[in-house]
Design a protein around this motif. Structure first.
Motif, short mmCIF file in Angstrom:
data_model
loop_
_atom_site.label_atom_id
_atom_site.label_comp_id
_atom_site.label_asym_id
_atom_site.label_seq_id
_atom_site.Cartn_x
_atom_site.Cartn_y
_atom_site.Cartn_z
N ILE A 1 7.34 -2.11 11.23
CA ILE A 1 6.59 -1.36 10.13
C ILE A 1 5.82 -2.41 9.50
O ILE A 1 6.24 -3.35 9.00
N TYR B 1 1.18 -12.63 1.58
CA TYR B 1 1.91 -11.57 2.14
C TYR B 1 1.08 -10.82 3.43
O TYR B 1 1.72 -10.52 4.35
N LEU C 1 19.93 -7.64 0.58
CA LEU C 1 20.03 -7.49 -0.90
C LEU C 1 19.56 -8.33 -1.71
O LEU C 1 20.12 -9.08 -2.70
N THR D 1 1.61 -2.95 7.58
CA THR D 1 0.91 -2.42 6.41
C THR D 1 -0.61 -2.31 6.75
O THR D 1 -1.04 -3.12 7.55
N ALA E 1 12.62 -4.48 6.75
CA ALA E 1 13.06 -5.96 5.87
C ALA E 1 11.86 -6.84 5.60
O ALA E 1 11.21 -7.37 6.68
N GLN F 1 11.13 2.84 -6.14
CA GLN F 1 10.31 1.89 -5.84
C GLN F 1 10.46 0.93 -7.01
O GLN F 1 10.58 1.08 -8.16
N ILE G 1 11.11 1.87 0.65
CA ILE G 1 10.77 2.86 1.86
C ILE G 1 12.14 2.94 2.75
O ILE G 1 12.38 4.06 3.33
P1 NAD Z 1 10.85 -3.39 -0.62
O1 NAD Z 1 10.50 -4.73 -1.12
O2 NAD Z 1 11.28 -2.40 -1.65
O3 NAD Z 1 12.11 -3.62 0.27
C1 NAD Z 1 12.45 -4.75 1.23
C2 NAD Z 1 13.93 -4.92 1.65
O4 NAD Z 1 14.01 -5.77 2.65
C3 NAD Z 1 14.78 -5.01 0.27
O5 NAD Z 1 15.70 -4.15 0.66
C4 NAD Z 1 15.32 -6.49 0.58
O6 NAD Z 1 16.79 -6.69 0.04
C5 NAD Z 1 15.44 -6.33 2.17
N1 NAD Z 1 15.01 -8.01 2.74
C6 NAD Z 1 14.09 -8.66 2.19
N2 NAD Z 1 14.54 -10.14 2.69
C7 NAD Z 1 15.22 -9.83 3.64
C8 NAD Z 1 15.95 -10.59 4.63
N3 NAD Z 1 15.55 -12.00 4.86
N4 NAD Z 1 16.78 -10.05 5.32
C9 NAD Z 1 17.44 -8.78 5.23
N5 NAD Z 1 16.75 -8.10 4.38
C10 NAD Z 1 15.84 -8.45 3.51
O7 NAD Z 1 9.86 -2.87 0.28
P2 NAD Z 1 9.19 -1.65 0.77
O8 NAD Z 1 7.88 -1.58 -0.21
O9 NAD Z 1 10.36 -0.71 1.27
O10 NAD Z 1 8.44 -2.00 2.05
C11 NAD Z 1 9.32 -1.96 3.36
C12 NAD Z 1 8.52 -2.37 4.64
O11 NAD Z 1 7.54 -1.52 4.61
C13 NAD Z 1 7.75 -3.79 4.39
O12 NAD Z 1 7.88 -4.31 5.79
C14 NAD Z 1 6.26 -3.64 3.97
O13 NAD Z 1 5.63 -4.67 4.49
C15 NAD Z 1 6.12 -2.26 4.70
N6 NAD Z 1 5.17 -1.49 3.70
C16 NAD Z 1 5.04 -1.17 2.52
C17 NAD Z 1 4.31 -0.42 1.92
C18 NAD Z 1 4.55 -0.05 0.48
O14 NAD Z 1 3.60 0.63 -0.12
N7 NAD Z 1 5.37 -0.26 -0.38
C19 NAD Z 1 3.15 -0.06 2.61
C20 NAD Z 1 3.04 -0.18 4.02
C21 NAD Z 1 4.12 -0.96 4.77
#
Ligand code: NAD
Ligand code: DAU
Length: 352
Positions: A130, A157, A37, A132, A84, A192, A14
């Motif tokens: 952000i 989670y 990363l 969920t 993140a 994704q 996202i």
């Molecule tokens: P993702 O796992 O694809 O991406 C997470 C990113 O965070 C990655 O680039 C990772 O390298 C980075 N990251 C992880 N730990 C880190 C740290 N300690 N320091 C710095 N960077 C770090 O996740 P996503 O699906 O894109 O979700 C992004 C956000 O949106 C999250 O907070 C998630 O809870 C929320 N969210 C996701 C969804 C979904 O359907 N995917 C829905 C609602 C909310």
């Protein structure tokens, strides 16, 4: 530059869509993408905008308190959009610790850094968490999650995301930190990581591997196209009221098994396979521990107050998403090598 905006987790799924939207739409902003990363972060997701003059990338870990403080002083951020996170429920079940460090401690480090930087003047500042829909728990056959629904997280989670949300609100009440939170439903679209249902199913069908359906496939998720989420984030960041929460959802509930069957039909067509070929790959496996039955968002607050609604049609956008994964085979190959293969073996190798 009119604003310095920090986007954390911008190399993830996202986050990369949010970074792209902001870099293109707001050339007058300086957008700093901070990402550790991890396995889920991939700078390839941002190839098309990485040379833009208003974009910079910083590799850092939000759990590292001192470097967060330094970064905030160096860039003097006006706004933070905090994405993140460790984001995959199954990984949180097999090893919760990293979720606590990143999702809770990491969020507190950012909150503290913002509080310190903005202590004398909050005007024009915003800390945007952000979150969920999973923090609300699990619904039965009817009803919706509202902004007022009590939190009831049931996986490591969702508990870690809920913990962070509580802290974000605590910083608002205790220190007047100008915060806003949004809680979104399941996203789908390009980039994704294929541990998540939709890209995993596409990948497995393409390579004739079993499609693992947890339990009976009766669980229900509310799917939203990722760019619709990014547009909602843009609105909430700019127009959301301090201290407020906004639910974001697709009004688009699908039983897992029905969604998987739809993907099978789309892929049979796109791969020119005889109708019914992909469905044969469906394999019912042991259920996820504590598997939430149903999520469904009531998004009327963001609709009424900020004028947001999803602009995409689900089946049409899902077809485009399938096409994207089929066309971007090299991306898929790169992210499904190495660590992913090890994870996949651990996750599915010993399933029923
Ligand atoms: P993702 O796992 O694809 O991406 C997470 C990113 O965070 C990655 O680039 C990772 O390298 C980075 N990251 C992880 N730990 C880190 C740290 N300690 N320091 C710095 N960077 C770090 O996740 P996503 O699906 O894109 O979700 C992004 C956000 O949106 C999250 O907070 C998630 O809870 C929320 N969210 C996701 C969804 C979904 O359907 N995917 C829905 C609602 C909310
Ligand atoms: O609701 C928002 C949440 O959506 C986000 O907060 C999370 O970060 C995101 O990962 C997602 O969580 P889910 O657990 O709902 O998504 P996932 O893609 O892992 O699973 C979707 C549904 O499909 C869920 O009911 C479990 C099921 N499933 C999943 C996988 C990976 C299967 O049946 N088989 C699978 O192999």
């Amino acid at each position: 530059m009119k604003k310095n905006v920090l986007i954390t987790g911008g190399a993830g799924f996202i986050g990369s869509h949010v970074v792209r939207l902001f870099v293109r739409k707001y050339p007058e902003y300086r957008i700093v993408n901070l990402d550790k990363l991890t396995y889920a972060g991939n700078l390839e997701n941002l190839k098309d905008i990485e040379q833009e003059p208003n974009y910079s990338f910083v590799r850092a870990d939000i759990v590292d308190k001192a470097s967060m403080m330094d970064l905030f002083h160096q860039f003097r951020f006006d706004g933070v959009i905090h994405l993140a996170a460790e984001s995959h429920v199954d990984r949180s079940i097999s090893s919760p610790d990293e979720f606590i460090y990143t999702n809770i401690i990491g969020s507190v480090n950012l909150l503290n850094a913002a509080r310190e930087l903005w202590k004398d003047d909050h005007s024009g500042k915003k800390f945007y968490q952000i979150s969920t829909d999973e923090v609300y728990g699990s619904l039965g056959d009817s009803g919706f999650f509202y902004e007022t629904t009590a939190y009831d997280p049931r996986s490591p989670y969702s508990a870690s995301k809920a913990g962070a949300d509580h802290l974000v609100r605590a910083f608002y009440h205790t220190y007047n930190l100008p915060i806003v939170i949004s809680n979104c439903s399941n996203n789908y679209g390009p980039y994704q990581f294929p541990e998540k249902l939709i890209p995993l199913v596409i990948h497995n069908i393409r390579y004739n591997k079993p499609i693992p359906v947890y339990g009976k496939g009766e669980n229900i998720r509310d799917w939203l196209y990722v760019e619709d989420h990014a547009h909602a984030i843009d609105l909430v960041f700019h127009k959301g009221l301090d201290g407020n929460t906004y639910n974001i959802g697709g009004k688009n509930e699908w039983k897992n098994i029905d969604l998987i069957r739809l993907l099978c039909r789309i892929l049979d067509e796109k791969l020119h396979r005889e109708s019914g070929t992909s469905e044969k790959l469906i394999t019912f496996v042991k259920d996820r521990a504590g598997h939430d039955l149903r999520y469904a968002i009531d998004a009327s607050k963001i609709n009424k107050e900020l004028g947001w609604e999803p602009t995409t049609l689900f089946e049409e956008e899902l077809r485009k998403t399938v096409e994207w994964y089929l066309t971007n085979e090299a991306w898929m190959q790169r992210v499904t090598s190495g660590d992913y293969l090890k994870y996949y073996e651990e996750m599915y190798g010993n399933r029923e």
